[in-house]
Design a protein around this motif. Sequence first.
Motif, PDB file in Angstrom:
ATOM      1  N   GLU A  29      39.621  16.211  -3.908  1.00 46.67           N
ATOM      2  CA  GLU A  29      39.297  16.986  -5.107  1.00 46.67           C
ATOM      3  C   GLU A  29      40.287  16.656  -6.218  1.00 46.67           C
ATOM      4  OE1 GLU A  29      37.768  21.281  -4.483  1.00 46.67           O
ATOM      5  OE2 GLU A  29      39.215  20.959  -2.880  1.00 46.67           O
ATOM      6  N   ASP A  30      39.799  16.598  -7.431  1.00 46.41           N
ATOM      7  CA  ASP A  30      40.635  16.368  -8.604  1.00 46.41           C
ATOM      8  C   ASP A  30      40.679  17.655  -9.416  1.00 46.41           C
ATOM      9  OD1 ASP A  30      41.923  15.595 -10.897  1.00 46.41           O
ATOM     10  OD2 ASP A  30      40.447  14.085 -11.493  1.00 46.41           O
ATOM     11  N   VAL A  31      41.777  18.421  -9.272  1.00 42.32           N
ATOM     12  CA  VAL A  31      41.847  19.722  -9.927  1.00 42.32           C
ATOM     13  C   VAL A  31      42.105  19.610 -11.421  1.00 42.32           C
ATOM     14  CG1 VAL A  31      42.512  20.975  -7.845  1.00 42.32           C
ATOM     15  CG2 VAL A  31      44.296  19.998  -9.332  1.00 42.32           C
ATOM     16  N   SER A  32      42.300  18.394 -11.938  1.00 45.08           N
ATOM     17  CA  SER A  32      42.374  18.249 -13.397  1.00 45.08           C
ATOM     18  C   SER A  32      40.983  18.365 -14.022  1.00 45.08           C
ATOM     19  CB  SER A  32      43.001  16.907 -13.785  1.00 45.08           C
ATOM     20  OG  SER A  32      42.123  15.829 -13.508  1.00 45.08           O
ATOM     21  N   GLN A  33      39.952  18.280 -13.168  1.00 53.28           N
ATOM     22  CA  GLN A  33      38.564  18.435 -13.586  1.00 53.28           C
ATOM     23  C   GLN A  33      37.981  19.669 -12.888  1.00 53.28           C
ATOM     24  OE1 GLN A  33      37.555  16.263 -15.917  1.00 53.28           O
ATOM     25  NE2 GLN A  33      39.524  15.192 -15.699  1.00 53.28           N
ATOM     26  N   ARG A  34      36.814  20.119 -13.359  1.00 51.27           N
ATOM     27  CA  ARG A  34      36.170  21.252 -12.699  1.00 51.27           C
ATOM     28  C   ARG A  34      35.742  20.828 -11.293  1.00 51.27           C
ATOM     29  NH1 ARG A  34      34.354  26.027 -14.731  1.00 51.27           N
ATOM     30  NH2 ARG A  34      34.740  25.231 -16.845  1.00 51.27           N
ATOM     31  N   THR A  35      36.066  21.652 -10.313  1.00 54.78           N
ATOM     32  CA  THR A  35      35.758  21.341  -8.926  1.00 54.78           C
ATOM     33  C   THR A  35      34.643  22.251  -8.417  1.00 54.78           C
ATOM     34  OG1 THR A  35      37.477  22.845  -8.123  1.00 54.78           O
ATOM     35  CG2 THR A  35      38.084  20.532  -8.430  1.00 54.78           C
ATOM     36  N   ALA A  36      33.899  21.739  -7.451  1.00 54.32           N
ATOM     37  CA  ALA A  36      32.798  22.518  -6.888  1.00 54.32           C
ATOM     38  C   ALA A  36      33.298  23.592  -5.935  1.00 54.32           C
ATOM     39  CB  ALA A  36      31.827  21.590  -6.165  1.00 54.32           C
ATOM     40  N   GLU A  37      34.468  23.380  -5.368  1.00 54.63           N
ATOM     41  CA  GLU A  37      35.012  24.313  -4.394  1.00 54.63           C
ATOM     42  C   GLU A  37      36.343  24.859  -4.886  1.00 54.63           C
ATOM     43  OE1 GLU A  37      35.253  22.385  -0.636  1.00 54.63           O
ATOM     44  OE2 GLU A  37      33.112  21.934  -0.540  1.00 54.63           O
ATOM     45  N   GLY A  38      36.836  25.856  -4.157  1.00 51.13           N
ATOM     46  CA  GLY A  38      38.144  26.402  -4.463  1.00 51.13           C
ATOM     47  C   GLY A  38      38.136  27.365  -5.633  1.00 51.13           C
ATOM     48  N   ASP A  39      39.303  27.957  -5.870  1.00 54.37           N
ATOM     49  CA  ASP A  39      39.457  28.984  -6.905  1.00 54.37           C
ATOM     50  C   ASP A  39      40.233  28.500  -8.117  1.00 54.37           C
ATOM     51  OD1 ASP A  39      38.325  30.628  -4.914  1.00 54.37           O
ATOM     52  OD2 ASP A  39      40.313  31.175  -4.149  1.00 54.37           O
ATOM     53  N   PHE A  40      40.925  27.343  -7.986  1.00 55.93           N
ATOM     54  CA  PHE A  40      41.762  26.841  -9.079  1.00 55.93           C
ATOM     55  C   PHE A  40      41.341  25.439  -9.481  1.00 55.93           C
ATOM     56  CE2 PHE A  40      45.109  24.134 -10.633  1.00 55.93           C
ATOM     57  CZ  PHE A  40      45.693  24.883 -11.643  1.00 55.93           C
ATOM     58  N   ASP A  41      41.179  25.226 -10.766  1.00 51.94           N
ATOM     59  CA  ASP A  41      41.148  23.895 -11.374  1.00 51.94           C
ATOM     60  C   ASP A  41      41.499  24.075 -12.848  1.00 51.94           C
ATOM     61  OD1 ASP A  41      38.707  24.492 -12.856  1.00 51.94           O
ATOM     62  OD2 ASP A  41      37.560  23.984 -11.065  1.00 51.94           O
ATOM     63  N   ALA A  70      50.720  16.641 -11.310  1.00 55.64           N
ATOM     64  CA  ALA A  70      51.247  16.832 -12.658  1.00 55.64           C
ATOM     65  C   ALA A  70      51.477  15.491 -13.364  1.00 55.64           C
ATOM     66  CB  ALA A  70      52.545  17.627 -12.600  1.00 55.64           C
ATOM     67  N   ARG A  71      52.010  14.509 -12.641  1.00 55.65           N
ATOM     68  CA  ARG A  71      52.265  13.199 -13.255  1.00 55.65           C
ATOM     69  C   ARG A  71      50.973  12.498 -13.670  1.00 55.65           C
ATOM     70  NH1 ARG A  71      55.922  12.565  -8.936  1.00 55.65           N
ATOM     71  NH2 ARG A  71      54.460  11.143  -7.896  1.00 55.65           N
ATOM     72  N   LYS A  72      49.919  12.661 -12.891  1.00 57.40           N
ATOM     73  CA  LYS A  72      48.656  11.980 -13.176  1.00 57.40           C
ATOM     74  C   LYS A  72      47.929  12.567 -14.384  1.00 57.40           C
ATOM     75  CE  LYS A  72      45.873  10.723  -9.888  1.00 57.40           C
ATOM     76  NZ  LYS A  72      45.013  10.736  -8.667  1.00 57.40           N
ATOM     77  N   SER A  73      48.232  13.823 -14.727  1.00 60.68           N
ATOM     78  CA  SER A  73      47.576  14.465 -15.881  1.00 60.68           C
ATOM     79  C   SER A  73      48.628  15.143 -16.748  1.00 60.68           C
ATOM     80  CB  SER A  73      46.530  15.485 -15.405  1.00 60.68           C
ATOM     81  OG  SER A  73      45.536  14.872 -14.620  1.00 60.68           O
ATOM     82  N   PRO A  74      49.526  14.353 -17.350  1.00 59.35           N
ATOM     83  CA  PRO A  74      50.652  14.952 -18.085  1.00 59.35           C
ATOM     84  C   PRO A  74      50.239  15.729 -19.323  1.00 59.35           C
ATOM     85  CG  PRO A  74      50.546  12.584 -18.473  1.00 59.35           C
ATOM     86  CD  PRO A  74      49.551  12.880 -17.396  1.00 59.35           C
ATOM     87  N   GLU A  75      49.020  15.481 -19.815  1.00 61.71           N
ATOM     88  CA  GLU A  75      48.538  16.250 -20.963  1.00 61.71           C
ATOM     89  C   GLU A  75      48.016  17.623 -20.549  1.00 61.71           C
ATOM     90  OE1 GLU A  75      44.909  14.562 -19.092  1.00 61.71           O
ATOM     91  OE2 GLU A  75      47.001  13.939 -19.368  1.00 61.71           O
ATOM     92  N   LYS A  76      47.848  17.833 -19.243  1.00 61.52           N
ATOM     93  CA  LYS A  76      47.288  19.091 -18.742  1.00 61.52           C
ATOM     94  C   LYS A  76      48.303  19.910 -17.936  1.00 61.52           C
ATOM     95  CE  LYS A  76      42.549  17.308 -18.434  1.00 61.52           C
ATOM     96  NZ  LYS A  76      41.393  17.023 -17.549  1.00 61.52           N
ATOM     97  N   PHE A  77      49.132  19.238 -17.151  1.00 59.10           N
ATOM     98  CA  PHE A  77      50.029  19.915 -16.219  1.00 59.10           C
ATOM     99  C   PHE A  77      51.467  19.459 -16.418  1.00 59.10           C
ATOM    100  CE2 PHE A  77      46.097  19.370 -13.435  1.00 59.10           C
ATOM    101  CZ  PHE A  77      45.642  20.674 -13.606  1.00 59.10           C
ATOM    102  N   ALA A  78      52.395  20.349 -16.068  1.00 55.78           N
ATOM    103  CA  ALA A  78      53.814  19.995 -16.043  1.00 55.78           C
ATOM    104  C   ALA A  78      54.505  20.891 -15.032  1.00 55.78           C
ATOM    105  CB  ALA A  78      54.446  20.162 -17.420  1.00 55.78           C
TER     106      ALA A  78
END
Length: 419
Positions: A73-85, A128-136
């Motif tokens: 799953e790539d939580v930097s995008q909307r995911t079909a499962e889980g509670d967090f993205d 976080a490193r893969k999506s530095p514009e979104k996460f830190a």
Amino acid sequence: MRPTTAFLSLVLLAGSACTHGTNIQQGTPVTPSSTDLTERSRELAKRVIIADGHVDMPYRLREKLGPDGEPTEDVSQRTAEGDFDYPRAVEGGLDVPFMSIYIPAEYQETGGAKALADSLIDMVEKIARKSPEKFAMARSVEEARRNTREGKISFALGIENGAAIEDKLENVAHFQRRGVRYITLTHSKDNLLSDASFNAGKRTWNGLSPFGKQVVAEMNRVGIMVDVSHLSDDAIRQAVETSQVPVIASHSSCRHFTPDFERNISDELIRAVAAKGGVVMINFGSAFLSQAANAYQQQIHKDITTFATTRGLKPDSPELKAFVESYLREHPAPLAKVEDVADHIDHVVKLVGIDHVGLGSDFDGVGPTLPIGLKDVSQYPNLFRVLLERGYSEADIEKIASGNVFRVWQQVEAHAASR
């Protein structure tokens, strides 16, 4: 919180008078002003910093790794499962989730707890490193606030189960250097540090072990918050007494509503945590919130365990899975509502004041037991709306959302810096 047994895990997977800055009494409905409360709650969620004390996203991803060892799953995008993205977090206004570095109790016996913790931290840092514009990453309150100003979601880190320390005191400082800012001293079973609430039939230490008290002192020294969720009552009491700084309960609700559920925190211990300056962060799982849901969970666990043990079935048995599915169809789970979360917040405020309560959802940890109106990280505004309706001021809600836990975090930082 992760399920305490394989059978409970199977169940969760299958079931897809106080004032608040005004003179309005607790629970008294407020006539909405001309401002639509729904829009006001959404705007408030965007404006204030929301820090959630417990999100189980790392272990959720670990349970579904691909052949390359990477999360599927790539939580930097909307995911079909889980509670967090990321998209849902932005929608709900979540700024600072404490990502749970969860260590199952069996690692206390098999070894490898520290290595697992390090691997989960590696995973969060890589996201976080893969999506530095979104996460830190956020290693301090200052960093968390700066990340928010820059439009990034902060990943703070909390280890769930001090078994990750193993038997080496120096590992406390190791995890501080890795960015861990709270440690839950134990989980579902007694460990080298502490007795566990779920292990009610056994009390290894009658509270904290001698090593556990050393670990608390070392956490104070290096600047890691002491988390008393999952601890037995005696262990909570001793952790509060031993710590030189406030402690938190990162994802615990009020035992007042679930009298036989020791995992929730009693009124006496809420007062003890608050007297030391600490914060109780309310868990959103239905079994934490309502007696009906709690009794249901205990009954279904009992029935499924009986069915499995009498037939010698393993947790992944098709026969057991079919039984669970049939059971859930015939006995649907009672779910709490967003208003029940507000009731627990009200209760803490009534007991000890607005400065000692926060949010510790347990998203991605309690599965389909989440309450109606708080199903994922997009829905914090629903809770804010209920609190506004009950007369909480926006300043009060900001304290609940992040101000209180940030205060404790900063006190722990300052104590460590002064030594």
